[in-house]
Design an enzyme around this catalytic site. Sequence first.
Site, PDB file in Angstrom:
ATOM      1  N   CYS B 156       0.949  -1.211  -0.068  1.00  0.00           N
ATOM      2  CA  CYS B 156      -0.096   0.188   0.187  1.00  0.00           C
ATOM      3  C   CYS B 156       0.853   1.366   0.140  1.00  0.00           C
ATOM      4  O   CYS B 156       0.702   2.220  -0.884  1.00  0.00           O
ATOM      5  CB  CYS B 156      -1.084   0.116   1.163  1.00  0.00           C
ATOM      6  N   HIS B 157       1.795   1.410   1.070  1.00  0.00           N
ATOM      7  CA  HIS B 157       2.535   2.629   1.181  1.00  0.00           C
ATOM      8  C   HIS B 157       4.053   2.241   1.279  1.00  0.00           C
ATOM      9  O   HIS B 157       4.816   3.063   1.644  1.00  0.00           O
ATOM     10  CB  HIS B 157       1.906   3.355   2.201  1.00  0.00           C
TER      11      HIS B 157
END
Lengths: 401, 192
Positions: B156-157
């Site tokens: 995701c990040h």
Amino acid sequence: MSAPNAPQKPGLIGWLDYRLPIFGFMNKELRQYPTPKNLSYAWNFGSLAGIILLIMILSGLFLAMNYTPSTDKAFDSVERIMRDVNFGWLLRYIHANGASAFFVVVYLHMARGLYYGSYKSPRELLWIIGVAILLLMMATAFMGYVLPWGQMSYWGATVITNLFSAIPVVGDDIVTWLWGGFSVDNPTLNRFFVLHYLLPFVILGVAFLHMIALHTHGSNNPTGLDAKKEDKIPFHPYYTIKDLFGLGVFLVLFALFVFYVPNYLGHPDNYTPANPLVTPAHIVPEWYFLPFYAILRAVPDKLGGVMLMFGSIALLAALPWLDRHPVRSGRYRPLFKKFFWLFVVNALALGWAGGKPAEGHYLLIGRLCTAYYFIHMLVVLPLLSKFEKPSPLPTSIAAAS
Amino acid sequence: MTTKTPNSSNSDAALAGGHEATTASRRDFLTMAAGGMCALGAGVALVPFVDSMNPAADTLAAASIEVDISKVQPGQGMTVSWRGKPVFIRRRTPEEIAEAEKASLADLKDPQADKDRVQKPEWLVLIGICTHLGCVPLGTKATETRGEYQGWFCPCHGSAYDTSGRIRQGPAPTNLEVPPYNFVSDTVIKIG
């Protein structure tokens, strides 16, 4: 409203109005309402947003009759709406694309306010109520996106609720409270459904306050000058017809999406049922959240990112005190005008960067654009307020045309 | 004696002893006390509503689970679901253990020695939820990317965890959490 002591007018409406002045109120606010005569099409988006809100409430009402807010039935109930319910596909595509349309229209409405200084005195509160509506819309849209219980629904809900875990000390307890459990699960889905149903009516109420505040000092106009009595015309028929024409144009574009590319703005991953054990490789929020998502990711620190993101919205509310230039309209502010368009391009670039993976050039661009967003609000606008020399103002709206 | 307005402060009013002034200050006190009690009552009345949104008793009845780990070979891992969350169980290779043990605590964002994170060095048990915003990091299956530190990588990040599940790179603030567990036997662990 007619004066309380006005004599009763003849007929049924007269009888009713003498007791409950609703017709008098509508007559005053929707027919006679004095409106500046020089409004451009940029002034269409307010009433358009109101109409879309009604479309969303109506389509949502009928969707809710066939939706089941339970983790083991939600996804299937949405597929049933798509396949078995008469015109269910149409209701759902109207509702899903309506959310996007709502944000398009509201962002354009805000851009108009930004360019023409509609947030300046005496309309500060009108603007702040508008920012509150934006926040309510964001919450409503987010919770609505969770309801189909696809992969994007589930992981979107997980990531966004986890934003609150960044709050020191009580963060984790708040997240558990939001979830009603230890992960996004059935209690979460249930309460999101209830709130998604409730909030649009709250928006309706706040939009009513927005309208009362608007009608107190009247609409701003492209010159930004206070409209004199002779510069005003009644709302009906002049602006009812103009707003209706704008609605027609909007509906044509809207129908193109609903009937020809209904999933263009969606994500294929959301047609996969939610799986709490697997995160999709590339999760992104809906397009209307992307600029804020880019700001969130710009800082390599959890709390910092969350604070910047909420700060970017808080700054919008503070705008009337950041831009204190005495001239309202960007039309007579040569420098402000350039920075305004830079701000628009920057916001679009933020949206673009927010939709890309958080790495390499994308991250760098996201960071630069985030920096400019805050520089524009906190440095450029206050400096322009002090030093910008406006071009000559016309003496009145009549003299400007 | 000077005239007192009803707005005089309490002590002035008491000193003056004027009938009107005294009544006004008593009334002010009663108004504020009543208002305060109303606010307090409203706050207390809110408690059941707010608390009803916290995890219910059946959700809290934390089910513990027993997991058979006999089939996991060194270098492999498995994912099980506990309390609706994924739990990673990895059987580490000697190289991975060495890697985890030799990392200097000064290099860590959330300093914790490897021995404090495992009961048996070979078995690493973690809650498989990224401490950033709650995604499930990749790396338990051998085919998935494990990131720069050979542990887990959150898609995701971009947070990267090492072979002890400690955060080494990216926005996550803390190490992957270790759930409560114990070895029932050499091949079965009980989580929760």
